[in-house]
Design a protein around this motif. Sequence first.
Motif, PDB file in Angstrom:
ATOM      1  N   LEU A  81      44.549  34.064  46.117  1.00  0.00           N
ATOM      2  CA  LEU A  81      43.269  34.971  46.157  1.00  0.00           C
ATOM      3  C   LEU A  81      43.809  36.306  45.687  1.00  0.00           C
ATOM      4  O   LEU A  81      43.011  36.909  44.799  1.00  0.00           O
ATOM      5  CB  LEU A  81      43.073  35.185  47.601  1.00  0.00           C
ATOM      6  CG  LEU A  81      41.757  36.095  47.954  1.00  0.00           C
ATOM      7  CD1 LEU A  81      40.349  35.647  47.659  1.00  0.00           C
ATOM      8  CD2 LEU A  81      41.728  36.333  49.561  1.00  0.00           C
ATOM      9  N   CYS A  82      44.999  36.616  45.867  1.00  0.00           N
ATOM     10  CA  CYS A  82      45.192  38.025  45.472  1.00  0.00           C
ATOM     11  C   CYS A  82      46.339  38.091  44.290  1.00  0.00           C
ATOM     12  O   CYS A  82      46.537  39.030  43.814  1.00  0.00           O
ATOM     13  CB  CYS A  82      46.151  38.602  46.617  1.00  0.00           C
ATOM     14  SG  CYS A  82      45.203  38.582  48.271  1.00  0.00           S
ATOM     15  N   SER A  83      46.839  36.915  43.594  1.00  0.00           N
ATOM     16  CA  SER A  83      47.904  36.988  42.616  1.00  0.00           C
ATOM     17  C   SER A  83      47.462  37.469  41.300  1.00  0.00           C
ATOM     18  O   SER A  83      48.453  37.688  40.287  1.00  0.00           O
ATOM     19  CB  SER A  83      48.597  35.940  42.454  1.00  0.00           C
ATOM     20  OG  SER A  83      48.017  34.706  42.146  1.00  0.00           O
ATOM     21  N   GLU A  84      46.250  37.286  40.914  1.00  0.00           N
ATOM     22  CA  GLU A  84      45.581  37.617  39.609  1.00  0.00           C
ATOM     23  C   GLU A  84      46.691  36.680  38.515  1.00  0.00           C
ATOM     24  O   GLU A  84      46.944  37.237  37.439  1.00  0.00           O
ATOM     25  CB  GLU A  84      45.905  39.051  39.173  1.00  0.00           C
ATOM     26  CG  GLU A  84      44.964  39.907  40.134  1.00  0.00           C
ATOM     27  CD  GLU A  84      43.559  39.666  39.834  1.00  0.00           C
ATOM     28  OE1 GLU A  84      43.045  38.981  38.911  1.00  0.00           O
ATOM     29  OE2 GLU A  84      42.818  40.283  40.604  1.00  0.00           O
ATOM     30  N   ASP A 147      42.939  46.759  44.402  1.00  0.00           N
ATOM     31  CA  ASP A 147      42.013  45.579  44.190  1.00  0.00           C
ATOM     32  C   ASP A 147      40.704  46.122  43.966  1.00  0.00           C
ATOM     33  O   ASP A 147      40.282  47.128  44.479  1.00  0.00           O
ATOM     34  CB  ASP A 147      41.995  44.852  45.257  1.00  0.00           C
ATOM     35  CG  ASP A 147      41.208  43.623  45.052  1.00  0.00           C
ATOM     36  OD1 ASP A 147      40.516  43.349  44.113  1.00  0.00           O
ATOM     37  OD2 ASP A 147      41.309  42.667  46.040  1.00  0.00           O
ATOM     38  N   LEU A 148      39.979  46.103  42.693  1.00  0.00           N
ATOM     39  CA  LEU A 148      38.591  46.580  42.243  1.00  0.00           C
ATOM     40  C   LEU A 148      37.356  45.586  42.859  1.00  0.00           C
ATOM     41  O   LEU A 148      36.346  46.081  42.684  1.00  0.00           O
ATOM     42  CB  LEU A 148      38.537  46.771  40.909  1.00  0.00           C
ATOM     43  CG  LEU A 148      39.555  47.649  40.244  1.00  0.00           C
ATOM     44  CD1 LEU A 148      39.528  47.759  38.761  1.00  0.00           C
ATOM     45  CD2 LEU A 148      39.500  49.023  40.924  1.00  0.00           C
ATOM     46  N   VAL A 149      37.676  44.483  43.095  1.00  0.00           N
ATOM     47  CA  VAL A 149      36.954  43.558  43.794  1.00  0.00           C
ATOM     48  C   VAL A 149      36.512  43.802  45.148  1.00  0.00           C
ATOM     49  O   VAL A 149      37.179  43.601  46.036  1.00  0.00           O
ATOM     50  CB  VAL A 149      37.028  42.094  43.494  1.00  0.00           C
ATOM     51  CG1 VAL A 149      35.833  41.235  43.919  1.00  0.00           C
ATOM     52  CG2 VAL A 149      37.508  41.887  42.074  1.00  0.00           C
ATOM     53  N   GLU A 150      35.301  44.590  45.455  1.00  0.00           N
ATOM     54  CA  GLU A 150      35.021  45.003  46.908  1.00  0.00           C
ATOM     55  C   GLU A 150      34.871  43.847  47.867  1.00  0.00           C
ATOM     56  O   GLU A 150      35.379  43.900  49.059  1.00  0.00           O
ATOM     57  CB  GLU A 150      33.790  45.709  46.904  1.00  0.00           C
ATOM     58  CG  GLU A 150      33.589  46.721  48.172  1.00  0.00           C
ATOM     59  CD  GLU A 150      34.488  47.416  48.662  1.00  0.00           C
ATOM     60  OE1 GLU A 150      35.051  47.748  49.719  1.00  0.00           O
ATOM     61  OE2 GLU A 150      35.232  47.855  47.536  1.00  0.00           O
ATOM     62  N   ASN A 294      45.826  47.799  38.201  1.00  0.00           N
ATOM     63  CA  ASN A 294      47.015  48.002  37.386  1.00  0.00           C
ATOM     64  C   ASN A 294      46.626  47.257  36.046  1.00  0.00           C
ATOM     65  O   ASN A 294      47.172  47.441  35.186  1.00  0.00           O
ATOM     66  CB  ASN A 294      48.171  47.086  38.341  1.00  0.00           C
ATOM     67  CG  ASN A 294      48.570  48.009  39.244  1.00  0.00           C
ATOM     68  OD1 ASN A 294      48.420  49.284  39.248  1.00  0.00           O
ATOM     69  ND2 ASN A 294      48.929  47.253  40.601  1.00  0.00           N
ATOM     70  N   GLU A 295      45.793  46.199  36.336  1.00  0.00           N
ATOM     71  CA  GLU A 295      45.414  45.374  34.881  1.00  0.00           C
ATOM     72  C   GLU A 295      44.576  46.474  33.963  1.00  0.00           C
ATOM     73  O   GLU A 295      44.793  46.286  32.672  1.00  0.00           O
ATOM     74  CB  GLU A 295      44.528  44.154  35.319  1.00  0.00           C
ATOM     75  CG  GLU A 295      43.843  43.452  34.091  1.00  0.00           C
ATOM     76  CD  GLU A 295      42.855  42.552  34.758  1.00  0.00           C
ATOM     77  OE1 GLU A 295      41.963  42.058  33.839  1.00  0.00           O
ATOM     78  OE2 GLU A 295      42.683  42.381  35.842  1.00  0.00           O
TER      79      GLU A 295
END
Length: 356
Positions: A81-84, A147-150, A294-295
């Motif tokens: 879910l969180c690792s991008e 994290d930008l995805v609300e 960060n991306e």
Amino acid sequence: MHSSYVFFTGTACGLLLLANARLLISYRHQPAGRWLILMLTGVLCYLLWPLLSLEHPLARLLFDLPTILVPAAFWLFAHQLCSEGETFPRWGWIPIALSVIVPAAANHLEFATTPALHEALYVLAQPLKLGLIAAGMVELFRRFQSDLVEARRRLRAVLLIAVGGYMLVVVSAEFLFSYWPIPAGIPTLHALLATLLSFAACLWLLALSPEALGESLPPAPEENPAEVPEPPERPSPPLDAAQHQLLEQLQAHMRDGGYRHTGLTIRELAEQLDAREHVLRSLINRHLGYRNFNEYLNEFRIDEASARLADPQQAHLPVLTIALDIGYRSLSPFNAAFKRRHKRTPTEYRREQLPA
């Protein structure tokens, strides 16, 4: 067995089956979705176990295995879910393997002549379970701010507080009550809590935010990407006057080198632009298409680094100096971000661009 316990356990199991059906229909092709399905299946088996009378050893093992896998599935789901896109660490499979082997041995092997070994395996299984759950909670907390995805931020918070906390309490209580009598009402209270959590999951998945999980999960990898046409890009949502002005401010700030600030967070950037953090977060995510702050910063930083590494006038500068100049705290995250972009290290890139 108390009728209220049976009622709440049955209700929780029915709700978990409903949630799993929704997940199987929509998310079975995604790795994160499969780990979540396994986690819910394990919870379902855990709740059903006291109501069943399985006699055959193999049947008992197969029914217990999904429950044993719940902590590992929670960690793997949180990572996906969180690792991008980061790969799961190889060392992580060692505690996962131990967390399966040790409880399976403690629960299903006969230790008639060596009861001390059974006790040791049972005691060892508890910190293994707690360690995997804690690792999943660390994944959920790590880079939460960037994290930008609300929808995913809300999901992270729910998993961290409700699900992670629930599992920690259950594992700790199991260990405690294996040595002390279980107080009256505790099993029913546990079944009620499981029912409430299952109801909340179904309500969220099916009614309140049916698309939120899809927005949160990373896209499923294509088996044959060459044969699958790329989907058309979704147009960016229209901006009002205030958002358009903020976007221009943001772009000008970045062109002026705002990304070079070491350890820059989206909160600090919002303060620099005199903007609200949630508005800026939504702008970068929904209009510019970035899922992680960060991306977004790395786009600017790696662009500048690439130009400087290819500049003969800066060939004398160490790679570390360039990394620190553009906002990284150390060489390791710079190398990782640079390699994700160029598929080679900064030193290899410089060697190609500036042959001797």
